[in-house]
Design a protein around this motif. Structure first.
Motif, PDB file in Angstrom:
ATOM      1  N   LEU A 263     -50.547  73.410  22.387  1.00  0.00           N
ATOM      2  CA  LEU A 263     -51.536  73.017  21.393  1.00  0.00           C
ATOM      3  C   LEU A 263     -52.375  71.854  21.897  1.00  0.00           C
ATOM      4  O   LEU A 263     -53.601  71.845  21.767  1.00  0.00           O
ATOM      5  N   LYS A 264     -51.700  70.874  22.520  1.00  0.00           N
ATOM      6  CA  LYS A 264     -52.434  69.744  23.080  1.00  0.00           C
ATOM      7  C   LYS A 264     -53.405  70.207  24.167  1.00  0.00           C
ATOM      8  O   LYS A 264     -54.546  69.766  24.231  1.00  0.00           O
ATOM      9  N   LYS A 265     -52.902  71.084  25.019  1.00  0.00           N
ATOM     10  CA  LYS A 265     -53.735  71.576  26.111  1.00  0.00           C
ATOM     11  C   LYS A 265     -54.922  72.371  25.591  1.00  0.00           C
ATOM     12  O   LYS A 265     -56.048  72.254  26.103  1.00  0.00           O
ATOM     13  N   ALA A 266     -54.661  73.192  24.544  1.00  0.00           N
ATOM     14  CA  ALA A 266     -55.741  74.001  23.972  1.00  0.00           C
ATOM     15  C   ALA A 266     -56.815  73.117  23.348  1.00  0.00           C
ATOM     16  O   ALA A 266     -58.019  73.352  23.501  1.00  0.00           O
ATOM     17  N   VAL A 267     -56.365  72.067  22.628  1.00  0.00           N
ATOM     18  CA  VAL A 267     -57.332  71.154  22.004  1.00  0.00           C
ATOM     19  C   VAL A 267     -58.153  70.440  23.072  1.00  0.00           C
ATOM     20  O   VAL A 267     -59.383  70.325  22.976  1.00  0.00           O
ATOM     21  N   TYR A 268     -57.461  69.983  24.123  1.00  0.00           N
ATOM     22  CA  TYR A 268     -58.177  69.305  25.204  1.00  0.00           C
ATOM     23  C   TYR A 268     -59.155  70.258  25.897  1.00  0.00           C
ATOM     24  O   TYR A 268     -60.298  69.890  26.195  1.00  0.00           O
ATOM     25  N   HIS A 269     -58.683  71.481  26.134  1.00  0.00           N
ATOM     26  CA  HIS A 269     -59.538  72.463  26.809  1.00  0.00           C
ATOM     27  C   HIS A 269     -60.776  72.786  25.974  1.00  0.00           C
ATOM     28  O   HIS A 269     -61.894  72.850  26.502  1.00  0.00           O
ATOM     29  N   GLN A 270     -60.568  73.003  24.680  1.00  0.00           N
ATOM     30  CA  GLN A 270     -61.708  73.331  23.815  1.00  0.00           C
ATOM     31  C   GLN A 270     -62.679  72.154  23.719  1.00  0.00           C
ATOM     32  O   GLN A 270     -63.898  72.335  23.757  1.00  0.00           O
ATOM     33  N   THR A 271     -62.106  70.942  23.621  1.00  0.00           N
ATOM     34  CA  THR A 271     -62.972  69.758  23.555  1.00  0.00           C
ATOM     35  C   THR A 271     -63.773  69.598  24.847  1.00  0.00           C
ATOM     36  O   THR A 271     -64.980  69.321  24.825  1.00  0.00           O
ATOM     37  N   ASN A 272     -63.090  69.775  25.964  1.00  0.00           N
ATOM     38  CA  ASN A 272     -63.759  69.660  27.262  1.00  0.00           C
ATOM     39  C   ASN A 272     -64.816  70.741  27.435  1.00  0.00           C
ATOM     40  O   ASN A 272     -65.914  70.493  27.952  1.00  0.00           O
ATOM     41  N   GLN A 273     -64.466  71.954  26.970  1.00  0.00           N
ATOM     42  CA  GLN A 273     -65.423  73.058  27.083  1.00  0.00           C
ATOM     43  C   GLN A 273     -66.658  72.804  26.220  1.00  0.00           C
ATOM     44  O   GLN A 273     -67.796  73.059  26.645  1.00  0.00           O
ATOM     45  N   LEU A 274     -66.435  72.296  25.000  1.00  0.00           N
ATOM     46  CA  LEU A 274     -67.569  71.987  24.121  1.00  0.00           C
ATOM     47  C   LEU A 274     -68.444  70.892  24.726  1.00  0.00           C
ATOM     48  O   LEU A 274     -69.674  70.936  24.635  1.00  0.00           O
ATOM     49  N   TRP A 275     -67.787  69.913  25.378  1.00  0.00           N
ATOM     50  CA  TRP A 275     -68.563  68.836  26.006  1.00  0.00           C
ATOM     51  C   TRP A 275     -69.433  69.388  27.133  1.00  0.00           C
ATOM     52  O   TRP A 275     -70.607  69.034  27.266  1.00  0.00           O
ATOM     53  N   HIS A 276     -68.836  70.258  27.944  1.00  0.00           N
ATOM     54  CA  HIS A 276     -69.600  70.861  29.037  1.00  0.00           C
ATOM     55  C   HIS A 276     -70.718  71.761  28.510  1.00  0.00           C
ATOM     56  O   HIS A 276     -71.830  71.779  29.063  1.00  0.00           O
ATOM     57  N   LEU A 277     -70.416  72.518  27.436  1.00  0.00           N
ATOM     58  CA  LEU A 277     -71.452  73.377  26.852  1.00  0.00           C
ATOM     59  C   LEU A 277     -72.596  72.547  26.301  1.00  0.00           C
ATOM     60  O   LEU A 277     -73.776  72.902  26.448  1.00  0.00           O
ATOM     61  N   ASN A 278     -72.268  71.448  25.636  1.00  0.00           N
ATOM     62  CA  ASN A 278     -73.301  70.578  25.088  1.00  0.00           C
ATOM     63  C   ASN A 278     -74.143  69.965  26.206  1.00  0.00           C
ATOM     64  O   ASN A 278     -75.373  69.896  26.116  1.00  0.00           O
ATOM     65  N   LYS A 279     -73.459  69.541  27.283  1.00  0.00           N
ATOM     66  CA  LYS A 279     -74.185  68.985  28.424  1.00  0.00           C
ATOM     67  C   LYS A 279     -75.079  70.036  29.065  1.00  0.00           C
ATOM     68  O   LYS A 279     -76.236  69.752  29.436  1.00  0.00           O
ATOM     69  N   SER A 280     -74.545  71.253  29.196  1.00  0.00           N
ATOM     70  CA  SER A 280     -75.342  72.334  29.772  1.00  0.00           C
ATOM     71  C   SER A 280     -76.534  72.672  28.891  1.00  0.00           C
ATOM     72  O   SER A 280     -77.635  72.954  29.378  1.00  0.00           O
ATOM     73  N   LEU A 281     -76.318  72.645  27.560  1.00  0.00           N
ATOM     74  CA  LEU A 281     -77.412  72.938  26.625  1.00  0.00           C
ATOM     75  C   LEU A 281     -78.520  71.897  26.741  1.00  0.00           C
ATOM     76  O   LEU A 281     -79.713  72.234  26.762  1.00  0.00           O
ATOM     77  N   ILE A 282     -78.122  70.625  26.839  1.00  0.00           N
ATOM     78  CA  ILE A 282     -79.128  69.561  26.984  1.00  0.00           C
ATOM     79  C   ILE A 282     -79.907  69.745  28.285  1.00  0.00           C
ATOM     80  O   ILE A 282     -81.133  69.595  28.334  1.00  0.00           O
ATOM     81  N   TRP A 283     -79.179  70.090  29.341  1.00  0.00           N
ATOM     82  CA  TRP A 283     -79.835  70.299  30.641  1.00  0.00           C
ATOM     83  C   TRP A 283     -80.798  71.485  30.581  1.00  0.00           C
ATOM     84  O   TRP A 283     -81.906  71.430  31.128  1.00  0.00           O
ATOM     85  N   GLN A 284     -80.363  72.564  29.918  1.00  0.00           N
ATOM     86  CA  GLN A 284     -81.228  73.733  29.786  1.00  0.00           C
ATOM     87  C   GLN A 284     -82.475  73.407  28.973  1.00  0.00           C
ATOM     88  O   GLN A 284     -83.580  73.857  29.298  1.00  0.00           O
TER      89      GLN A 284
END
Length: 661
Positions: free
Chosen positions: A287-308
């Protein structure tokens, strides 16, 4: 007798020594062989910690066949190359051939063809089918593969380099890459070992095929000959193919399959027991890993969206900057022909009315242009010819080139229309002015000849007028007066008419034209040529009858002859030759040759371009106008020239077909 016996024994001893001593010496010879320790099924360290694989068994066969002793040293491919180069090993037991390696080592005859393949997740089979589909993908591969340079040339491809194929394949399995490029057989071995054969697919596309062989130190011809001879023997006996079948393409073994199934079942039971005992702990960690993974993925997606978003904004600004700095006016419309956008040049050219929000309202000039477009037949191509429009009540006019094109989106669905327009008013005015100057220049060249031609009939008329009071009563004089005076007047009228026709622009009027009619103006130029000491020769077939506009073709010939006169003016031998003859049953040709300074090949390709000239006071439209006039008369004009030798113009013109000529 004892001497003969001793001789025989000595001979037998020498033969035995030659047969057995080399073998005994060979048995004592030891070679150090470098083996890639992580390239199954070719060479690898098995579960027992021993070197195994196709290359290892092949080297052992070579050792047995030649009574040699090999010591195998497991290492990486890079370490093996370095060791062979430094002389710490005698050979590398299996390595891919390349021209770079060939400069450092000597290679045996190839015994296998190694190649690379693309390994992808099975769910990506529809999107990745060949190497060009890896653009904008994350690819993992070994840094030493020859395909690296090709992938680096593919823009927007993210590359990750692995130390070996196993670590690269793990990167793909763990979902940290979109594809892996590696050895097909090694990848298949690891996927099978990791029970991932169904989850991943090895594409059939073969990449960078290369020979697989044994490498020895450069110059070690003795050892290389032993290896090549043994490989040839193994191929002939079929033993090499047997090794390939057993290691690289093995048959399914029922016992092995049953053992693997048993191991999987046992592993499943152990995992289930462990899962029950550690359920709470594992669940919490997951559960901890999943939360961290989803949070990290959302951060990367948000960063990618800003870059796009930034990239899109930069791209739009770049395109808008280009559109607003080109001379062509660009206007877009929706499917209902409502104006949707325009650039700065379109506002100036079409007199559009800009709004505060950046949009534009259509103008009267734009509406006129659209009316012209809608009057065209549906199948007609977009207009390329200029159109003249009145832009205001004062009658100011503009000459506009425009094209009307359809716009489509990425799915080939029509989304609207695009209008491109260019204001060529000033350009056409300048061209007309320069054409007029060119014709006036040509007329000036004719003045001397025309003056001479007019003087001759005027002299005859004046002589008759002077004799008229004294000899009018003589019948013979009156007959001579009536015979010659009208002829001289007609001659004057003809000269003036030709001069006026030459200066008046008009559409081509094609008609029968004899050679004499076409070359009647030559007499005007002969006077100027005589003054300039130019030798002028004519070779004409007077039976030829052309079908063309005499005035326009005279203009062409005049331009060519004037250029020829300028070309020979500074030459010691000044000669111009005009030859008129029949080329085919449908064409005649006029050839104008001069002994002038000639034209270089670089300039020869540009002489028909507008405004191109080598003359200090030239306009550069004479030959351009000549080319146009010849084309309008269904003819061709060809030029051949050599610098320092002279120039030859050949004008092909249609013959009159109304009668035999």
């Amino acid at each position: 007798m004892p001497i003969k016996i001793m001789f025989v024994f000595a001979l037998i001893a020498s033969i035995g020594f030659s047969l057995f001593v080399p073998r005994a010496m060979a048995e004592k010879k030891m070679y150090k062989i470098a083996i890639n320790r992580s390239l199954p099924p070719f060479s690898f360290i098995d579960e027992k910690g021993k070197l195994s694989g196709f290359s290892v068994e092949l080297m052992r066969k070579i050792a047995r066949e030649n009574a040699l002793h090999f010591t195998f040293l497991p290492m990486t491919e890079r370490e093996a190359e370095k060791a062979l180069h430094n002389g710490t090993v005698d050979a590398i037991g299996g390595i891919t051939y390349s021209t770079e390696r060939d400069r450092q080592f000597d290679f045996s005859v190839p015994y296998f063809t190694m190649s690379y393949s693309i390994i992808i997740p099975s769910q990506s089979k529809n999107s990745i089918q060949k190497i060009t589909d890896l653009r904008n993908k994350h690819v993992v591969l070994e840094n030493r593969t020859t395909i690296v340079a090709d992938l680096l040339n593919m823009r927007n491809t993210n590359l990750t380099f692995a130390t070996n194929q196993y670590s690269g394949l793990l990167t793909l399995i763990e979902g940290r890459a979109d594809a892996f490029i590696g050895n097909k057989w090694t990848s298949s071995y690891f996927l099978k070992r990791l029970d991932k054969e169904k989850e991943f697919t090895i594409l059939e596309e073969v990449i960078e095929p290369a020979d697989y062989a044994i490498a020895v130190r450069e110059g070690d011809g003795t050892f290389l000959n032993v290896i090549n001879k043994t490989l040839t023997n193994l191929k002939a006996k079929g033993e090499l193919n047997s090794l390939v079948d057993r290691w690289i393409m093995p048959e399914q073994n029922a016992e092995v399959i049953r053992l693997e199934q048993f191991i999987r079942i046992l592993s499943g039971i152990l995992i289930a027991v462990a899962a029950i005992l550690l359920f709470i702990y594992i669940w919490n960690q997951r559960l901890k890993k999943a939360v961290y993974h989803q949070t990290n993925q959302l951060w990367h997606l948000n960063k990618s969206l800003i870059w796009q978003q930034q990239k899109i904004a930069d791209s739009n600004a770049f395109k808008e900057s280009i559109l607003n700095n080109v001379d062509t006016g660009i206007v877009t419309f929706d499917l209902n022909y409502r104006l949707t956008s325009c650039n700065v040049s379109a506002i100036e050219i079409l007199n559009l009315h800009p709004k505060e929000n950046g949009d534009c309202d259509p103008s009267q000039l734009l509406n006129q242009l659209l009316e012209d477009y809608f009057k065209q037949p549906a199948e007609q191509e977009p207009l390329l010819v200029p159109h003249i429009y009145e832009t205001n009540e004062n009658g100011t006019k503009k000459v506009i080139h425009y094209r009307f094109l359809e716009l489509y989106d990425s799915q080939e669905i029509k989304t609207g229309y695009l209008l491109s327009a260019n204001d060529v008013t000033q350009k056409m005015k300048l061209e007309q002015k320069l054409i007029t100057q060119e014709k006036l220049h040509a007329l000036g060249q004719l003045v001397a000849g025309v003056a001479h031609e007019i003087r001759n009939p005027l002299t005859s008329i004046k002589t008759f007028i002077d004799l008229l009071p004294a000899k009018y009563d003589r019948p013979q004089f009156r007959e001579m007066l009536l015979e010659h005076l009208p002829a001289e007047v007609n001659r004057l009228n003809t000269i003036v008419t030709d001069l006026v026709d030459f200066a008046r622009p008009r559409q081509p009027i094609k008609q029968k034209c004899s050679v004499a009619e076409l070359t009647s103006f030559f007499n005007f130029l002969k006077i100027t040529m005589q003054k300039k000491e130019i030798v002028f020769e004519e070779q004409k077939d007077d039976n030829i009858v052309f079908f063309l506009d005499p005035q326009q073709i005279r203009q062409v010939l005049l331009n060519i002859l004037l250029n020829a006169m300028d070309a020979v003016e500074t030459k010691p031998i000044k000669k111009i030759l005009v030859k008129i003859e029949k080329e085919t049953d449908f064409e005649g040709k006029v050839v104008v040759s001069d002994s002038g300074k000639g034209i270089s090949q670089d300039h020869l390709q540009k002489i028909f371009e507008p405004f191109y000239t080598n003359k200090e006071r030239g306009v550069g439209l004479g030959l351009t106008l000549s080319y146009k006039l010849v084309k309008e008369n269904n003819g061709e004009i060809v030029v051949q020239s050599e610098a320092g030798i002279g120039t030859t113009f050949t004008v092909l013109l249609p013959l009159y077909k109304g009668r035999e000529v």
